[in-house]
Design an enzyme around this catalytic site. Structure first.
Site, PDB file in Angstrom:
ATOM      1  N   GLY A  50       0.840  -1.196   0.000  1.00 14.52           N
ATOM      2  CA  GLY A  50       0.000   0.000   0.000  1.00 14.52           C
ATOM      3  C   GLY A  50       0.870   1.238   0.000  1.00 14.52           C
ATOM      4  O   GLY A  50       2.100   1.176   0.128  1.00 14.52           O
ATOM      5  N   LEU A  51       0.231   2.389  -0.138  1.00 17.03           N
ATOM      6  CA  LEU A  51       0.955   3.652  -0.178  1.00 17.03           C
ATOM      7  C   LEU A  51       1.653   3.946   1.135  1.00 17.03           C
ATOM      8  O   LEU A  51       1.292   3.415   2.190  1.00 17.03           O
ATOM      9  CB  LEU A  51      -0.019   4.790  -0.493  1.00 17.03           C
ATOM     10  CG  LEU A  51      -0.691   4.792  -1.866  1.00 17.03           C
ATOM     11  CD1 LEU A  51      -1.752   5.891  -1.930  1.00 17.03           C
ATOM     12  CD2 LEU A  51       0.325   4.947  -2.985  1.00 17.03           C
ATOM     13  N   SER A  52       2.648   4.802   1.070  1.00 10.34           N
ATOM     14  CA  SER A  52       3.296   5.281   2.288  1.00 10.34           C
ATOM     15  C   SER A  52       2.254   5.979   3.153  1.00 10.34           C
ATOM     16  O   SER A  52       1.477   6.801   2.674  1.00 10.34           O
ATOM     17  CB  SER A  52       4.420   6.262   1.920  1.00 10.34           C
ATOM     18  OG  SER A  52       5.023   6.791   3.078  1.00 10.34           O
ATOM     19  N   GLY A  53       2.210   5.639   4.427  1.00  8.64           N
ATOM     20  CA  GLY A  53       1.231   6.236   5.329  1.00  8.64           C
ATOM     21  C   GLY A  53      -0.064   5.470   5.443  1.00  8.64           C
ATOM     22  O   GLY A  53      -0.965   5.874   6.189  1.00  8.64           O
ATOM     23  N   ALA A  54      -0.172   4.350   4.721  1.00  7.78           N
ATOM     24  CA  ALA A  54      -1.409   3.558   4.775  1.00  7.78           C
ATOM     25  C   ALA A  54      -1.506   2.721   6.045  1.00  7.78           C
ATOM     26  O   ALA A  54      -2.580   2.205   6.363  1.00  7.78           O
ATOM     27  CB  ALA A  54      -1.510   2.657   3.548  1.00  7.78           C
ATOM     28  N   GLY A  55      -0.404   2.555   6.755  1.00 10.34           N
ATOM     29  CA  GLY A  55      -0.446   1.817   8.017  1.00 10.34           C
ATOM     30  C   GLY A  55       0.095   0.399   7.946  1.00 10.34           C
ATOM     31  O   GLY A  55      -0.204  -0.418   8.821  1.00 10.34           O
ATOM     32  N   LYS A  56       0.903   0.098   6.948  1.00 11.10           N
ATOM     33  CA  LYS A  56       1.425  -1.260   6.770  1.00 11.10           C
ATOM     34  C   LYS A  56       2.272  -1.705   7.961  1.00 11.10           C
ATOM     35  O   LYS A  56       2.046  -2.772   8.538  1.00 11.10           O
ATOM     36  CB  LYS A  56       2.258  -1.338   5.489  1.00 11.10           C
ATOM     37  CG  LYS A  56       1.497  -1.001   4.220  1.00 11.10           C
ATOM     38  CD  LYS A  56       2.372  -1.055   2.996  1.00 11.10           C
ATOM     39  CE  LYS A  56       3.517  -0.065   3.028  1.00 11.10           C
ATOM     40  NZ  LYS A  56       3.072   1.360   3.072  1.00 11.10           N
ATOM     41  N   SER A  57       3.256  -0.895   8.309  1.00 12.84           N
ATOM     42  CA  SER A  57       4.148  -1.258   9.409  1.00 12.84           C
ATOM     43  C   SER A  57       3.408  -1.278  10.741  1.00 12.84           C
ATOM     44  O   SER A  57       3.641  -2.152  11.584  1.00 12.84           O
ATOM     45  CB  SER A  57       5.332  -0.289   9.479  1.00 12.84           C
ATOM     46  OG  SER A  57       6.138  -0.386   8.321  1.00 12.84           O
ATOM     47  N   SER A 124       5.915  -1.816  -2.262  1.00 14.25           N
ATOM     48  CA  SER A 124       5.896  -2.748  -3.408  1.00 14.25           C
ATOM     49  C   SER A 124       4.827  -2.345  -4.420  1.00 14.25           C
ATOM     50  O   SER A 124       3.819  -3.029  -4.579  1.00 14.25           O
ATOM     51  CB  SER A 124       5.698  -4.188  -2.938  1.00 14.25           C
ATOM     52  OG  SER A 124       4.737  -4.320  -1.924  1.00 14.25           O
TER      53      SER A 124
END
EC number: 2.7.1.25
Length: 216
Positions: A50-57, A124
């Site tokens: 997902g986009l940066s800031g989407a909350g993946k980490s 990715s």
């Protein structure tokens, strides 16, 4: 003859050293199944994109915490952390992004062999690269999760100030601003990161992992 592990626009991605007769694969006496039985879990790689800031980490670390609390062993492969160490020599061109994904997938695969559940949190952005990661990890172990969030939501969060820098032209090839993001067409789970709380997103992912038999 040298081996390559992918290509961008017809160019080889990695010029690997040739494998000579002096290099062999060695099989151990402890299998992945033995380790899985010991840990009472099915080794898998949950690929959060997902986009940066989407909350993946954020979601990945919450899942790691939850799994530890229930007695399951997992590990987070965070894109930023990898770029501080293993992938510190890579930039953000299409070629380098693909190599970044390849290395992360190879590490995830090794961790799966060790019996671990891996949460891989990387932007990715290209479908082709995620397909490569799926091939490396293996279809039966790869769980693609799309952290879906509107660009406006991600920009409003902008915890690292990256979108502001990208808009100002200080960062080139930034996904969502000056570089494209290709959404997964059929992920195992799509989470609306702009609507769901962290707890709700983690609950949904836990349900999917139970349903797939990753968690018993």
């Amino acid at each position: 003859m040298s081996r390559t592990s992918g290509s961008v626009a017809g160019a080889p991605l990695v010029d690997a050293l040739p494998l000579g007769r002096e290099i062999f694969k060695h099989a151990g006496t402890v299998s992945t199944l033995d380790r899985a039985r010991l840990l009472r879990q099915r080794p898998s790689t949950v690929w959060l994109t997902g986009l940066s800031g989407a909350g993946k980490s954020t979601l990945a670390y919450e899942m790691e915490r939850r799994l530890l609390a229930r007695g399951s062993l997992s590990f987070v492969l965070d894109g930023d952390n990898l770029r501080h160490h293993l992938n510190r020599d890579l930039g953000f061109s299409a070629r380098d992004r693909q190599e970044n994904i390849r290395r992360a997938a190879e590490v995830a695969s090794l961790m799966n062999e060790a019996g671990l559940i891996v949460f891989s949190a990387l932007i990715s952005p290209r479908r082709e690269d995620r397909a490569m990661a799926r091939t490396i990890v293996g279809e039966s172990r790869f769980v693609e999760v799309h952290m879906s969030a509107d660009l406006t939501v991600c920009e409003s969060r902008d915890p690292k100030g990256l979108y502001a820098k990208a808009r100002a032209g200080l960062i080139s090839e930034f996904t969502g601003v000056s570089a494209p993001y290709e959404e997964p067409e059929a992920p195992a789970l799509r989470l609306d990161a702009g609507r769901l709380t962290l707890e709700q997103a983690a609950d949904e992912l836990m349900n999917v992992l139970h349903g797939l038999g990753v968690l018993q």
